[in-house]
Design a protein around this motif. Structure first.
Motif, PDB file in Angstrom:
ATOM      1  N   ILE C 243      -6.509 -43.382  12.312  1.00 49.69           N
ATOM      2  CA  ILE C 243      -6.445 -44.336  13.416  1.00 49.69           C
ATOM      3  C   ILE C 243      -5.304 -45.296  13.105  1.00 49.69           C
ATOM      4  N   ASP C 244      -4.838 -45.998  14.128  1.00 52.00           N
ATOM      5  CA  ASP C 244      -3.746 -46.931  13.920  1.00 52.00           C
ATOM      6  C   ASP C 244      -4.202 -48.173  13.160  1.00 52.00           C
ATOM      7  N   ARG C 245      -5.243 -48.788  13.665  1.00 55.07           N
ATOM      8  CA  ARG C 245      -5.695 -50.073  13.159  1.00 55.07           C
ATOM      9  C   ARG C 245      -7.188 -50.034  12.867  1.00 55.07           C
ATOM     10  N   GLY C 246      -7.591 -50.845  11.914  1.00 54.11           N
ATOM     11  CA  GLY C 246      -9.021 -50.998  11.676  1.00 54.11           C
ATOM     12  C   GLY C 246      -9.398 -50.741  10.239  1.00 54.11           C
ATOM     13  N   ILE C 247     -10.289 -51.578   9.741  1.00 53.38           N
ATOM     14  CA  ILE C 247     -10.937 -51.341   8.448  1.00 53.38           C
ATOM     15  C   ILE C 247     -12.432 -51.465   8.680  1.00 53.38           C
ATOM     16  N   LEU C 248     -13.148 -50.491   8.173  1.00 50.25           N
ATOM     17  CA  LEU C 248     -14.603 -50.600   8.153  1.00 50.25           C
ATOM     18  C   LEU C 248     -15.044 -50.451   6.706  1.00 50.25           C
ATOM     19  N   SER C 249     -15.796 -51.437   6.230  1.00 55.35           N
ATOM     20  CA  SER C 249     -16.308 -51.392   4.863  1.00 55.35           C
ATOM     21  C   SER C 249     -17.826 -51.275   4.898  1.00 55.35           C
ATOM     22  N   THR C 250     -18.325 -50.292   4.162  1.00 54.74           N
ATOM     23  CA  THR C 250     -19.766 -50.137   4.019  1.00 54.74           C
ATOM     24  C   THR C 250     -20.113 -50.599   2.614  1.00 54.74           C
ATOM     25  N   MET C 251     -20.966 -51.628   2.525  1.00 55.84           N
ATOM     26  CA  MET C 251     -21.219 -52.265   1.239  1.00 55.84           C
ATOM     27  C   MET C 251     -22.664 -52.085   0.836  1.00 55.84           C
ATOM     28  N   TYR C 252     -22.849 -51.556  -0.356  1.00 57.32           N
ATOM     29  CA  TYR C 252     -24.188 -51.238  -0.859  1.00 57.32           C
ATOM     30  C   TYR C 252     -24.577 -52.238  -1.932  1.00 57.32           C
ATOM     31  N   THR C 253     -25.675 -52.960  -1.666  1.00 57.38           N
ATOM     32  CA  THR C 253     -26.154 -53.944  -2.637  1.00 57.38           C
ATOM     33  C   THR C 253     -27.649 -53.723  -2.871  1.00 57.38           C
ATOM     34  N   THR C 254     -28.145 -54.341  -3.928  1.00 59.48           N
ATOM     35  CA  THR C 254     -29.560 -54.232  -4.271  1.00 59.48           C
ATOM     36  C   THR C 254     -30.251 -55.538  -3.923  1.00 59.48           C
ATOM     37  N   LEU C 255     -31.330 -55.446  -3.172  1.00 63.37           N
ATOM     38  CA  LEU C 255     -32.059 -56.651  -2.765  1.00 63.37           C
ATOM     39  C   LEU C 255     -32.654 -57.337  -3.994  1.00 63.37           C
ATOM     40  N   SER C 256     -32.615 -58.650  -3.963  1.00 67.63           N
ATOM     41  CA  SER C 256     -33.173 -59.405  -5.093  1.00 67.63           C
ATOM     42  C   SER C 256     -34.664 -59.655  -4.914  1.00 67.63           C
ATOM     43  N   GLY C 257     -35.175 -59.370  -3.749  1.00 66.17           N
ATOM     44  CA  GLY C 257     -36.599 -59.568  -3.502  1.00 66.17           C
ATOM     45  C   GLY C 257     -36.987 -58.820  -2.247  1.00 66.17           C
ATOM     46  N   GLU C 258     -38.125 -59.130  -1.700  1.00 70.13           N
ATOM     47  CA  GLU C 258     -38.578 -58.398  -0.521  1.00 70.13           C
ATOM     48  C   GLU C 258     -38.061 -59.060   0.751  1.00 70.13           C
ATOM     49  N   HIS C 259     -36.837 -58.823   1.061  1.00 68.44           N
ATOM     50  CA  HIS C 259     -36.244 -59.422   2.253  1.00 68.44           C
ATOM     51  C   HIS C 259     -36.219 -58.398   3.380  1.00 68.44           C
ATOM     52  N   THR C 260     -36.694 -58.795   4.535  1.00 72.67           N
ATOM     53  CA  THR C 260     -36.645 -57.889   5.688  1.00 72.67           C
ATOM     54  C   THR C 260     -35.293 -58.028   6.372  1.00 72.67           C
ATOM     55  N   VAL C 261     -35.033 -57.090   7.260  1.00 72.48           N
ATOM     56  CA  VAL C 261     -33.780 -57.159   8.002  1.00 72.48           C
ATOM     57  C   VAL C 261     -33.715 -58.441   8.835  1.00 72.48           C
ATOM     58  N   ASP C 262     -34.867 -58.893   9.318  1.00 72.48           N
ATOM     59  CA  ASP C 262     -34.864 -60.138  10.093  1.00 72.48           C
ATOM     60  C   ASP C 262     -34.499 -61.333   9.221  1.00 72.48           C
ATOM     61  N   ASP C 263     -35.035 -61.354   8.012  1.00 72.70           N
ATOM     62  CA  ASP C 263     -34.675 -62.432   7.085  1.00 72.70           C
ATOM     63  C   ASP C 263     -33.157 -62.456   6.865  1.00 72.70           C
ATOM     64  N   VAL C 264     -32.645 -61.293   6.585  1.00 70.80           N
ATOM     65  CA  VAL C 264     -31.219 -61.216   6.249  1.00 70.80           C
ATOM     66  C   VAL C 264     -30.374 -61.612   7.452  1.00 70.80           C
ATOM     67  N   LEU C 265     -30.763 -61.119   8.621  1.00 68.60           N
ATOM     68  CA  LEU C 265     -30.005 -61.463   9.822  1.00 68.60           C
ATOM     69  C   LEU C 265     -30.021 -62.968  10.064  1.00 68.60           C
ATOM     70  N   GLU C 266     -31.131 -63.578   9.778  1.00 66.32           N
ATOM     71  CA  GLU C 266     -31.210 -65.024   9.981  1.00 66.32           C
ATOM     72  C   GLU C 266     -30.223 -65.747   9.062  1.00 66.32           C
ATOM     73  N   VAL C 267     -30.176 -65.308   7.818  1.00 62.78           N
ATOM     74  CA  VAL C 267     -29.226 -65.913   6.869  1.00 62.78           C
ATOM     75  C   VAL C 267     -27.784 -65.734   7.347  1.00 62.78           C
ATOM     76  N   TYR C 268     -27.467 -64.521   7.761  1.00 66.27           N
ATOM     77  CA  TYR C 268     -26.098 -64.252   8.205  1.00 66.27           C
ATOM     78  C   TYR C 268     -25.753 -65.029   9.472  1.00 66.27           C
ATOM     79  N   THR C 269     -26.686 -65.034  10.405  1.00 62.13           N
ATOM     80  CA  THR C 269     -26.438 -65.713  11.675  1.00 62.13           C
ATOM     81  C   THR C 269     -26.230 -67.206  11.454  1.00 62.13           C
ATOM     82  N   GLU C 270     -27.047 -67.748  10.609  1.00 62.37           N
ATOM     83  CA  GLU C 270     -26.939 -69.170  10.260  1.00 62.37           C
ATOM     84  C   GLU C 270     -25.575 -69.451   9.599  1.00 62.37           C
ATOM     85  N   PHE C 271     -25.252 -68.608   8.648  1.00 63.76           N
ATOM     86  CA  PHE C 271     -24.011 -68.829   7.892  1.00 63.76           C
ATOM     87  C   PHE C 271     -22.792 -68.846   8.811  1.00 63.76           C
ATOM     88  N   TYR C 272     -22.794 -67.974   9.784  1.00 62.13           N
ATOM     89  CA  TYR C 272     -21.615 -67.870  10.656  1.00 62.13           C
ATOM     90  C   TYR C 272     -21.802 -68.593  11.997  1.00 62.13           C
TER      91      TYR C 272
END
Lengths: 351, 351, 351, 351
Positions: C243-272
């Motif tokens: 493709i001409d333009r674009g970067i997509l990064s897929t990042m694999y990390t290990t959860l530090s505790g029992e965080h749900t996708v909703d928890d994580v989304l809340e953190v990200y949404t808040e941060f940005y």
């Protein structure tokens, strides 16, 4: 089992060299014993083409282009080098008694002056022009079988000549006012490092280039003039497609009388009846480059437009296969007494 | 700050609707207040177009196409729906006093019978044909500024008419024997789910389609006949490019006299001198679709071929922008009293 | 109207230079008054970039890169030249009192030795390392506004750092075992003529390159280590997209505790929440490079995988815009006291 | 000449059916005598696939899928239909004494409950699960040669299992923390008409999809768990490439000890020494999907990263050929007593 025919390839590093290597991998009667390159000599084919790893051809060591060596080891040699270079090597090889299939333009134009005008260089081996056979099997099958020097046709001319020949031969169309609008994939521009053919310059774009000035013009005119029995001047124009392989030519001609699409299709079907590598499509179907990808097929579609009194012919080929190395192999097969289609895949890769 | 002009868009789910949403995002004098879709009503634009998330337009709630509601809320309405559907909505909106820019073909053809023949359907609102203005600003600037119904030109016709008009207008070429060989990106085929426009069917291929039968033919003939002052029949033929956006038309005409490329360039440059969205390229340059990507530019290149006595004109546009929504916005700007280029990006995205 | 800010661009012939020219065309508060190139000096921008014809910027005459001249004429200068070259020019310009946005890597790595190890060259201007501000506005907004030397982030690091920062900052994931699998469009490889980036070598293919060895590794590690407050080593790996333009990064990390996708989304949404150029996508949506094409958006998608106890973050940017020239313009806007998004298109071109 | 083996193909209209037709065209010991489709029955193959015109296979008349007819005429039948449909037909054919190569997922998962969980449907023919052989010849050559029901592997699993097996088998890496980041060409999404796989939605873009949830996960886990001798859970994640064919998987593992890249390469080279369709690339080389295009090769590249103590394995296959129809033909060849590579092109089409 009979002896394998031994072939050499001068100029292995371009796309036509690459394509010939692909085809030779699956050839059961001909073996590539020499592949030359000034810059890559000493490496194996797999070194420069990782996709040939674990294939027999991958182990072939690239050599310097030495006519004496080629003559000693090969029955037939393919020249995949630029024009002008080709004529020199061809002459040396012929003098050594080797058959030559020249993929360059050097022996395609019968008239020395015309060649020199369009290619802006002196033809230093005019003595071979007369014996060179234009390697379009649908037109020159017998001559090819007896030849020792084949002028392998250009990619665009192959698509144009096969598309126009039946109509001109049968007098269905006027010899005046022929327009050929051709579009080619980017492999036709070669494998040299140029900004203009970088991915980001070609991808998702389309352009015209070389309008009314492409060097394949005299080659097309020469051959269709022979077919028509009179001198034809065409308007031949080229465009660059963001695809790897494929040429599609849309050809505009003026009907010489009231011919229906059925009439024209009958003429075309008849003309190519015993020439299985040209496919005249049924009424209403038009060619697509993907349908000939990787093959030597030339697909032809026919449209008659009563509003403008035109016959429109569309032809599609794979520029690297039918337009270069595949046709070269057809010719090599023929001059070596093999079946025309040996080693040639006939089913395109889809998608 | 002055009041924003309020616009509505009927048919937001296709590529032209998508393109209009893109352009409206950056418009400072016009606001999209209605976007309709029968199937997606109730969702926000960002729901169906994630790329509009966090943009003001992304929050717009898609509504059902209700003429009364549109009339109450909008100063101008864009119709990005199929032909036949468009004429019905247009009539209702006009009756309610709203200005209409119709991106369909319904009001482009002045002659009802011609429309009905090529589109194979009855024209049920012929009473609006006379007042509809063909929205090509380079030809009809004054008429557009006073219009309430704009027939937004087709994509192919825009490229062909802009390319041929100066030569025909100045009598540089014959009105006979004109061939238009056009190539379009795949967005022109619309966003409907069809096997024929799947990625794997289009990518790395090229084909001709609709030869001598495309519905844009009468539209081209109508407009260039007006320019030339006599009836012209053209051979118009289309091809499908594996690119997202872009139309490139190569047009073959016969010179009416001994005109050099410099003569022709002078005529073209003069003709478009005060029309900044057409760029006549210098001698030796030819258009590329990428150079107009995302813009309303029409780039024109000129070649004179003395061998065949031809003028070859090549034009390139972005089929979604200049060929549809961008031109629609130019027209909407004009009928609303704004500068023609408001909201329109002029620098293409490269690469 | 207030005075326009005057900008210079050193190195106009590459893709980042091209992109900056595109963006400056639509900037209403900043004007490009100098564009330099050693090889193209004397030509206008339209000479080398036909797509700028009839645009004001097209008439700009390219000059030799002369720091004194740039200092005399410009308020801010963009450096779009290779690393090592950039540090020399930057130092000269800073000494002359001009603000600099350096798109090369020369001032991104705080530690001289680390720079010299990964870039295999001596850093000759270490005295400027301390004052250089890493130009990622979501992390360093205040510092950027007061800076005179911006180290504009690398393309891959921009995608990785924006993707990982909220999770690391909130301690949602372990600092161990982070894998970043990135894929970039071909414009990231630059506009130099190389066989490896020819259309026919890239199109319809995909490959990995520079695994575990890409020079952007220390830049990513430096920034996310600051965020996490401890040293992080990542496995960073890159691939080439057709493709001409674009970067997509897929990042694999290990959860530090029992965080749900909703928890994580809340953190990200808040941060940005107050950083509008990052879009955290709703649950179930994942980024696509086309949705950020031509913009400075960074789109982020979140997946939590309980089977493997992983948080997977996917981020997408336009490597030329957010990953280079667009971000450079954000930084230039900020250091010149303008709004961060001036001149920047926010609606991507679709399709 | 010996008798040709007679083959049938149930489901000829998708990309895997298309690919099998391509391969059968060049097979000298096996003949396609039946090709079925509910929607296209009565037409010839050339009617629906114009690229087969003038080839022997083009004349084959498509029939309704009738197990009795297939059993009467065929020695072996390929099933290229959706899962669930496949299990029903397979059972009928096996009961009639015909050998079956099933390209669907129906017999790949040994455990009925696991199948039913991931595929969200009941497995109605569990009595055949035990005898089905997983058709990955590098792992199950002997079992395949004696089988009558082949569960042809999924495309992604083929790339992942071939890439991970030598390392797991030799204990070079931990069974924990394995990440498989896979990218596939668009033909893997099938030939159904969907907006999401239209050219303009896929071209010039890249996206992640099905993270941590792809149905191929249990298939990969089942097979590599057998290799390792203990249960393995992997993080398997998929992306969509704007290419026709090809899968490239980047696999991240943790070294179990201090293994150098040379050590690892020796293990891989040894493992595949007598398995010529897997190519372990020399140190420093990485796979590209184009190098396996149209072939059954699996190319594997090895990187050891001492900084993160990781072994990174990259594998590339053609998803339609090795990942579906080509591997199916390898299996059919084996269960019919032919050489594994009959009919299979080994030289990729380049470019």
């Amino acid at each position: 089992m009979s002896q394998l025919i031994k072939a050499g390839l001068v100029g292995v590093t371009g796309y036509t060299g690459m394509e010939l290597a692909r085809l030779m991998t699956h050839h059961s009667s001909m073996e590539l014993v020499r592949a030359t390159s000034r810059s890559e000599a000493g490496k194996t084919l797999a070194d420069i083409y990782p996709f040939l790893t674990r294939l027999p051809l991958g182990e072939l060591v690239i050599s310097q282009p030495d006519p004496a060596d080629l003559a000693a080891e090969c029955d037939v040699v393919f020249l995949a080098v630029p024009h002008k270079t080709a004529m020199e090597i061809a002459a040396e090889l012929l003098d050594e008694g080797v058959k030559v299939v020249d993929l360059s333009a050097d022996f395609r134009i019968n008239d020395k002056a015309t060649y020199e005008e369009w290619y802006a260089t002196e033809h230093t081996k005019p003595e071979y022009l007369a014996e060179a056979v234009y390697g379009l099997p649908e037109l020159y099958l017998d001559e090819i079988m007896g030849a020792r020097l084949i002028a392998n046709p250009g990619c665009y001319p192959t698509s144009a000549i096969l598309g126009l020949t039946p109509a001109l031969s049968a007098g269905l169309v006027s010899t005046e006012n022929i327009v050929i609008d051709s579009k080619s994939g980017t492999s036709g521009a070669g494998r040299g490092a140029k900004v203009g053919t970088l991915f980001c310059e070609v991808h998702d774009s389309f352009k015209a280039y070389g309008l009314a000035s492409h060097r394949h013009t005299p080659e097309i005119e020469q051959e269709i003039s022979k077919v028509a029995g009179k001198d034809i001047t065409v308007s031949f124009n080229t465009h660059l497609l963001p695809i790897d392989r494929g040429i599609l030519s849309t050809m505009y001609t003026t009907l010489s009388g009231e011919h229906t699409v059925d009439d024209v299709l009958e003429v075309y079907t008849e003309f190519y009846a015993d020439k299985p590598m040209v496919r005249v499509l049924p009424k209403g179907q038009l060619p697509e480059t993907r349908y000939v990808r990787g093959t030597v097929f030339c697909d032809i579609g026919i449209v008659v437009d009563p509003r403008t009194n035109r016959l429109i012919v569309v032809s599609a080929i794979d520029n690297l296969c039918r337009g270069a190395s595949g046709q070269a192999l057809m010719n090599a097969n023929l001059i070596c007494g093999l079946d025309i289609d040996e080693g040639l895949p006939m089913a395109p890769m889809m998608p």
